[in-house]
Design a protein around this motif. Structure first.
Motif, mmCIF file in Angstrom:
data_model
loop_
_atom_site.group_PDB
_atom_site.id
_atom_site.type_symbol
_atom_site.label_atom_id
_atom_site.label_comp_id
_atom_site.label_asym_id
_atom_site.label_seq_id
_atom_site.Cartn_x
_atom_site.Cartn_y
_atom_site.Cartn_z
ATOM 1 N N SER A 161 42.121 -54.010 -103.952
ATOM 2 C CA SER A 161 43.392 -53.337 -104.146
ATOM 3 C C SER A 161 43.899 -52.757 -102.837
ATOM 4 O O SER A 161 44.874 -52.060 -102.804
ATOM 5 C CB SER A 161 43.259 -52.251 -105.210
ATOM 6 O OG SER A 161 42.320 -51.299 -104.795
ATOM 7 N N PHE A 200 38.411 -51.575 -105.739
ATOM 8 C CA PHE A 200 39.385 -50.618 -105.249
ATOM 9 C C PHE A 200 38.875 -50.049 -103.933
ATOM 10 O O PHE A 200 37.750 -49.559 -103.885
ATOM 11 C CB PHE A 200 39.572 -49.465 -106.238
ATOM 12 C CG PHE A 200 40.112 -49.878 -107.579
ATOM 13 C CD1 PHE A 200 41.470 -49.849 -107.820
ATOM 14 C CD2 PHE A 200 39.254 -50.303 -108.587
ATOM 15 C CE1 PHE A 200 41.976 -50.229 -109.061
ATOM 16 C CE2 PHE A 200 39.741 -50.689 -109.819
ATOM 17 C CZ PHE A 200 41.106 -50.657 -110.056
ATOM 18 N N SER A 259 41.630 -47.336 -112.453
ATOM 19 C CA SER A 259 42.990 -47.221 -111.933
ATOM 20 C C SER A 259 43.615 -45.889 -112.342
ATOM 21 O O SER A 259 44.237 -45.207 -111.526
ATOM 22 C CB SER A 259 43.831 -48.384 -112.453
ATOM 23 O OG SER A 259 45.144 -48.282 -111.995
ATOM 24 N N GLU A 316 44.632 -42.754 -109.965
ATOM 25 C CA GLU A 316 45.988 -42.210 -110.031
ATOM 26 C C GLU A 316 45.929 -40.699 -110.216
ATOM 27 O O GLU A 316 46.627 -39.943 -109.540
ATOM 28 C CB GLU A 316 46.762 -42.851 -111.178
ATOM 29 C CG GLU A 316 48.161 -42.284 -111.344
ATOM 30 C CD GLU A 316 48.880 -42.797 -112.585
ATOM 31 O OE1 GLU A 316 49.981 -42.289 -112.852
ATOM 32 O OE2 GLU A 316 48.358 -43.691 -113.282
#
Length: 143
Positions: free
Chosen positions: A5, A35, A73, A77
């Protein structure tokens, strides 16, 4: 095939002059998604990841066998937004963040927060779950 990512290819990238050059670590979820996250702003807010960094066990990335990519995710966030906001703005974000999730997504975030030892996230998510059941009757809770 897993995708990164971030544009970074290696598990750990060092630097201190800008956010783009900041030290990063790769997190590998159980479903193969990866990530790349900044160590100082996100990874250090997880006891599990922080311990692995401290023990120098992040070469090749950090495997997260109990965390699915959608939950990760959402965790990222939350951690990114929460720690860049003033207290009042953070509380408003927190409320909106958890209210827009399905029950299943909330459950996955709670499991991820627990596995990652992200205490602040776990506390906020469980408080939201408690607020959602407060004042309901037993039949309403069964639904």
């Amino acid at each position: 095939m897993p995708t990164m990512s971030s544009a970074e290819e290696s598990p750990v990238v060092t630097g201190t002059t800008s956010e783009e050059e900041e030290e990063k670590v790769v997190l590998r979820c159980c479903d193969g998604e990866e990530f790349a996250v900044a160590v100082s702003s996100v990874a250090r807010n997880s006891g599990t990841i922080s311990n692995m960094i401290d023990d120098d066990c992040v070469e090749g990335g950090v495997p997260l066998p109990n965390v699915k990519a959608p939950a990760m995710s959402r965790v990222l966030e939350y951690l990114n937004r929460k720690h860049r906001s003033a207290w009042e703005e953070a509380r408003a974000f927190e409320k909106a963040f958890f209210e827009r999730m399905t029950k299943e997504a909330m459950f996955e975030v709670i499991l991820a927060g627990n596995y990652l030892h992200a205490e602040e996230l776990l506390d906020a998510a469980t408080q939201c779950a408690v607020d959602g059941i407060r004042g309901k009757s037993v039949p309403e809770l069964r639904e």
